[in-house]
Write an enzyme that holds these catalytic residues in place. Structure first.
Site, PDB file in Angstrom:
ATOM      1  N   THR A 271       0.816  -1.206   0.000  1.00  0.00           N
ATOM      2  CA  THR A 271       0.000   0.000   0.000  1.00  0.00           C
ATOM      3  C   THR A 271       0.856   1.266   0.000  1.00  0.00           C
ATOM      4  O   THR A 271       0.670   2.153  -0.824  1.00  0.00           O
ATOM      5  CB  THR A 271      -0.870   0.021   1.267  1.00  0.00           C
ATOM      6  OG1 THR A 271      -0.042  -0.336   2.370  1.00  0.00           O
ATOM      7  CG2 THR A 271      -2.016  -0.941   1.160  1.00  0.00           C
ATOM      8  N   PHE A 402      -8.190   5.037   4.056  1.00  0.00           N
ATOM      9  CA  PHE A 402      -7.758   4.181   5.157  1.00  0.00           C
ATOM     10  C   PHE A 402      -8.928   3.431   5.798  1.00  0.00           C
ATOM     11  O   PHE A 402      -8.799   2.898   6.898  1.00  0.00           O
ATOM     12  CB  PHE A 402      -7.019   5.012   6.211  1.00  0.00           C
ATOM     13  CG  PHE A 402      -5.702   5.568   5.726  1.00  0.00           C
ATOM     14  CD1 PHE A 402      -4.614   4.733   5.525  1.00  0.00           C
ATOM     15  CD2 PHE A 402      -5.549   6.924   5.455  1.00  0.00           C
ATOM     16  CE1 PHE A 402      -3.395   5.232   5.070  1.00  0.00           C
ATOM     17  CE2 PHE A 402      -4.335   7.439   5.001  1.00  0.00           C
ATOM     18  CZ  PHE A 402      -3.253   6.582   4.801  1.00  0.00           C
ATOM     19  N   CYS A 409      -7.429   1.844   9.115  1.00  0.00           N
ATOM     20  CA  CYS A 409      -6.022   1.454   9.115  1.00  0.00           C
ATOM     21  C   CYS A 409      -5.309   1.912  10.392  1.00  0.00           C
ATOM     22  O   CYS A 409      -5.268   3.097  10.685  1.00  0.00           O
ATOM     23  CB  CYS A 409      -5.347   2.070   7.902  1.00  0.00           C
ATOM     24  SG  CYS A 409      -3.623   1.616   7.771  1.00  0.00           S
TER      25      CYS A 409
HETATM   26  C1  HEM Z   1      -6.464  -1.614   7.602  1.00  0.00           C
HETATM   27  C2  HEM Z   1      -5.250   1.151   3.817  1.00  0.00           C
HETATM   28  C3  HEM Z   1      -0.635   1.243   5.383  1.00  0.00           C
HETATM   29  C4  HEM Z   1      -1.754  -2.021   8.743  1.00  0.00           C
HETATM   30  C5  HEM Z   1      -6.520  -0.854   6.464  1.00  0.00           C
HETATM   31  C6  HEM Z   1      -7.746  -0.540   5.753  1.00  0.00           C
HETATM   32  C7  HEM Z   1      -7.405   0.208   4.681  1.00  0.00           C
HETATM   33  C8  HEM Z   1      -5.968   0.409   4.721  1.00  0.00           C
HETATM   34  C9  HEM Z   1      -8.349   0.754   3.621  1.00  0.00           C
HETATM   35  C10 HEM Z   1      -9.152  -1.012   6.115  1.00  0.00           C
HETATM   36  C11 HEM Z   1      -9.439  -2.301   5.410  1.00  0.00           C
HETATM   37  C12 HEM Z   1     -10.830  -2.826   5.594  1.00  0.00           C
HETATM   38  O1  HEM Z   1     -11.729  -2.115   6.044  1.00  0.00           O
HETATM   39  O2  HEM Z   1     -11.042  -4.006   5.269  1.00  0.00           O
HETATM   40  C13 HEM Z   1      -3.890   1.430   3.934  1.00  0.00           C
HETATM   41  C14 HEM Z   1      -3.168   2.322   3.052  1.00  0.00           C
HETATM   42  C15 HEM Z   1      -1.877   2.368   3.497  1.00  0.00           C
HETATM   43  C16 HEM Z   1      -1.790   1.483   4.647  1.00  0.00           C
HETATM   44  C17 HEM Z   1      -3.772   3.059   1.857  1.00  0.00           C
HETATM   45  C18 HEM Z   1      -0.691   3.135   2.978  1.00  0.00           C
HETATM   46  C19 HEM Z   1      -0.746   4.222   2.262  1.00  0.00           C
HETATM   47  C20 HEM Z   1      -0.529   0.383   6.440  1.00  0.00           C
HETATM   48  C21 HEM Z   1       0.670   0.114   7.189  1.00  0.00           C
HETATM   49  C22 HEM Z   1       0.348  -0.837   8.121  1.00  0.00           C
HETATM   50  C23 HEM Z   1      -1.055  -1.126   7.974  1.00  0.00           C
HETATM   51  C24 HEM Z   1       2.021   0.776   6.945  1.00  0.00           C
HETATM   52  C25 HEM Z   1       1.193  -1.504   9.163  1.00  0.00           C
HETATM   53  C26 HEM Z   1       2.431  -1.376   9.349  1.00  0.00           C
HETATM   54  C27 HEM Z   1      -3.122  -2.172   8.725  1.00  0.00           C
HETATM   55  C28 HEM Z   1      -3.843  -3.044   9.642  1.00  0.00           C
HETATM   56  C29 HEM Z   1      -5.209  -2.917   9.327  1.00  0.00           C
HETATM   57  C30 HEM Z   1      -5.283  -1.983   8.210  1.00  0.00           C
HETATM   58  C31 HEM Z   1      -3.230  -3.903  10.741  1.00  0.00           C
HETATM   59  C32 HEM Z   1      -6.383  -3.604  10.010  1.00  0.00           C
HETATM   60  C33 HEM Z   1      -6.866  -2.730  11.137  1.00  0.00           C
HETATM   61  C34 HEM Z   1      -8.043  -3.329  11.884  1.00  0.00           C
HETATM   62  O3  HEM Z   1      -9.014  -3.752  11.267  1.00  0.00           O
HETATM   63  O4  HEM Z   1      -7.982  -3.352  13.111  1.00  0.00           O
HETATM   64  N1  HEM Z   1      -5.465  -0.247   5.827  1.00  0.00           N
HETATM   65  N2  HEM Z   1      -3.031   0.937   4.866  1.00  0.00           N
HETATM   66  N3  HEM Z   1      -1.554  -0.375   6.940  1.00  0.00           N
HETATM   67  N4  HEM Z   1      -4.009  -1.551   7.890  1.00  0.00           N
HETATM   68 FE1  HEM Z   1      -3.525  -0.235   6.457  1.00  0.00          FE
END
Ligand code: HEM
Length: 464
Positions: A271, A402, A409
């Site tokens: 991402t 996010f 996120c």
């Molecule tokens: C959840 C986008 C970077 C870890 C999400 C979700 C999105 C997203 C849209 C929600 C997904 C859903 O509803 O099914 C992004 C984007 C990023 C990014 C666009 C970078 C530009 C990161 C990074 C990490 C990360 C760097 C960890 C080092 C997570 C985790 C979740 C998550 C663990 C699940 C959270 C939960 O449901 O408790 N991300 N993400 N993401 N992201 Fe990111």
């Protein structure tokens, strides 16, 4: 029509809309359908409906967490082969979701970001050093180098592991396994007889997962017996091994910690690397915006290339942050997310009935170009969309790169800091050259990335 009056494209017997959806580029296909069919439509995926929503008013209503919750279905459910009940692929009601959520808020908080900053600088320096040593005619494979950066950054900040991607031609074997696994997971569609022709891939998937688990389990076991003591380390692994969930008084077990690490590697590298690649693309196509970005970096970082940027300086890159947010608007690397109603629901002022549990996809690509929010020219790249004024005036839930609410996120602060730092260090040093006159071509995997995007760089002449 079961979901009347929600529009639906024409269907075929048995498979419904399943085979008419372009499987190599489903998100782009859905985005075109949204233009044709409007802010809400539905597809029949061999008997199970998917409702696709992209109008801002409807998304605003669907962002109410008292009525709608994240749902882990389809491809995301299959990602559990690697992510298990880690944060990203856990159901909200699974006990490990809230436990891990509570424990991980600290290592993803602002204070923790300051302690990761030196590691982020370490990896970003490896990137710019690689570019500094290129010959004038060498091409840079942008997505490759950005993936190397983001992977190595999460490895080092997450669990003090160096993938050393800048010292290899290919990716680390862990990443090869991860990418192959995600490919198989995305290819699986639950079609009749699929199991037969996918036998070999499924066997490889099992081997890849076993290999990844073993590697991560060893890192965890090493740390448990390490003489240094867990508390001496400041990475996410240490936080997971020592953290206690205040509401249950419990800690995470080692299998769940492994799933969290797998998850950070899935969610954390593709991402952020997509974000950086899109941003470089946008800057190449908009010289006037690039000029303002150079001015900001020169003002904040100054001319001394040997001085490492500080945490504070990165937080002062406000125009760069606007650029990054605008890139997340036009090309959200995670282009859609799934939710479902907790009870039977009606949305759209009584117009659309949705039964409890209906699979709803929020199509972020189309939401982010809704003219009712972004004006008559929503396809134009304009960082002023994220000036303080514009942000304050915009309705909530119009920009969702996010995700939503408590399931949004957890890594967004991490990603934004890492991206601003890397972009700042790149612009501090290099002139960017679009020698291919690259035109955006999106490749869809679990995320979306610009395929075949190559640039060249030169040291900045105005700096010499
Ligand atoms: C959840 C986008 C970077 C870890 C999400 C979700 C999105 C997203 C849209 C929600 C997904 C859903 O509803 O099914 C992004 C984007 C990023 C990014 C666009 C970078 C530009 C990161 C990074 C990490 C990360 C760097 C960890 C080092 C997570 C985790 C979740 C998550 C663990 C699940 C959270 C939960 O449901 O408790 N991300 N993400 N993401 N992201 Fe990111």
């Amino acid at each position: 029509n079961r979901l009347d009056p929600i529009p639906q494209p024409p269907t075929k017997p048995v498979v419904g809309n399943m085979l008419s959806l372009d499987s190599a580029a489903p998100v782009q296909h859905l985005t075109r359908l949204a233009k044709e069919l409007g802010p809400i439509f539905w597809l029949d995926m061999m008997g199970s409906p998917i409702v696709v929503v992209s109008g801002h008013d409807l998304v605003d209503e669907l962002s109410d967490e008292k009525r709608f919750d994240k749902t882990v279905r389809g491809a995301l459910r299959r990602v559990r082969a690697v992510g298990g009940d880690g944060l990203f692929t856990a159901d909200t009601r699974e006990p490990n979701w809230s436990k891990a959520h509570n424990i991980l808020l600290q290592p993803f908080g602002n204070r923790a970001m300051q302690s990761y900053h030196p590691s982020m600088v370490d990896i970003a320096e490896q990137l710019v050093q690689k570019w500094e040593r290129l010959n004038a005619d060498d091409e840079i494979d942008v997505v490759h180098d950005m993936t190397a950066l983001t992977l190595d950054t999460i490895g080092l900040c997450g669990f003090d592991y160096r993938f050393n991607s800048f010292y290899r031609r290919d990716y680390h074997p862990f990443v090869e396994s991860l990418v192959r696994s995600l490919e198989t997971i995305m290819m699986t569609r639950g079609l009749p007889f699929e199991q037969l022709w996918m036998q070999k891939r499924r066997k490889t998937l099992a081997e890849d997962v076993a290999f990844m688990n073993k590697m991560v389990d060893e890192i965890i076991a090493e740390r448990r017996k390490s003489a240094e003591g867990i508390d001496d380390k400041k990475d996410m692994l240490a936080a997971m091994m020592t953290g206690v969930d205040r509401s249950t008084g419990e800690q995470l077990d080692d299998v769940n910690i492994r799933y969290q690490i797998n998850t950070f590697l899935i969610a954390g590298h593709e991402t952020t690397s997509g974000l950086l690649s899109y941003t470089l693309y946008a800057l190449l196509k908009h010289p006037e915006i690039l000029k303002k970005a150079y001015d900001e970096v020169d003002r904040v970082f100054g001319p001394d290339l040997n001085a490492k940027p500080t945490y504070q300086q990165v937080t002062q890159l406000t125009y760069i942050t606007q650029i990054l947010k605008e890139a997340l608007r036009l090309w959200p690397p995670a282009p859609a997310y799934g939710i479902s109603p907790l009870a039977d629901e009606t949305i759209g002022g009584g117009r659309y009935k949705l039964r409890k549990g209906t699979f709803i996809t929020i199509l972020v690509t189309a939401l982010h170009r809704d003219p009712s929010v972004w004006g008559p020219n929503p396809d134009a790249f304009d960082p002023e969309n994220f000036s303080r004024d514009a942000e304050a005036k915009r309705p909530v839930n119009a920009w969702k790169p996010f995700g939503n609410g408590q399931r949004a996120c957890i890594g967004r602060g991490f990603a934004m800091h890492e991206a601003a730092l890397a972009l700042g260090m790149i612009l501090q040093r290099f002139k960017l050259i679009d020698h291919q006159r690259y035109q955006m071509h999106l490749k869809e995997t679990l995320t979306m990335k610009p395929e075949g995007f190559k640039i060249k760089v030169r040291p900045r002449a105005d700096r010499e």
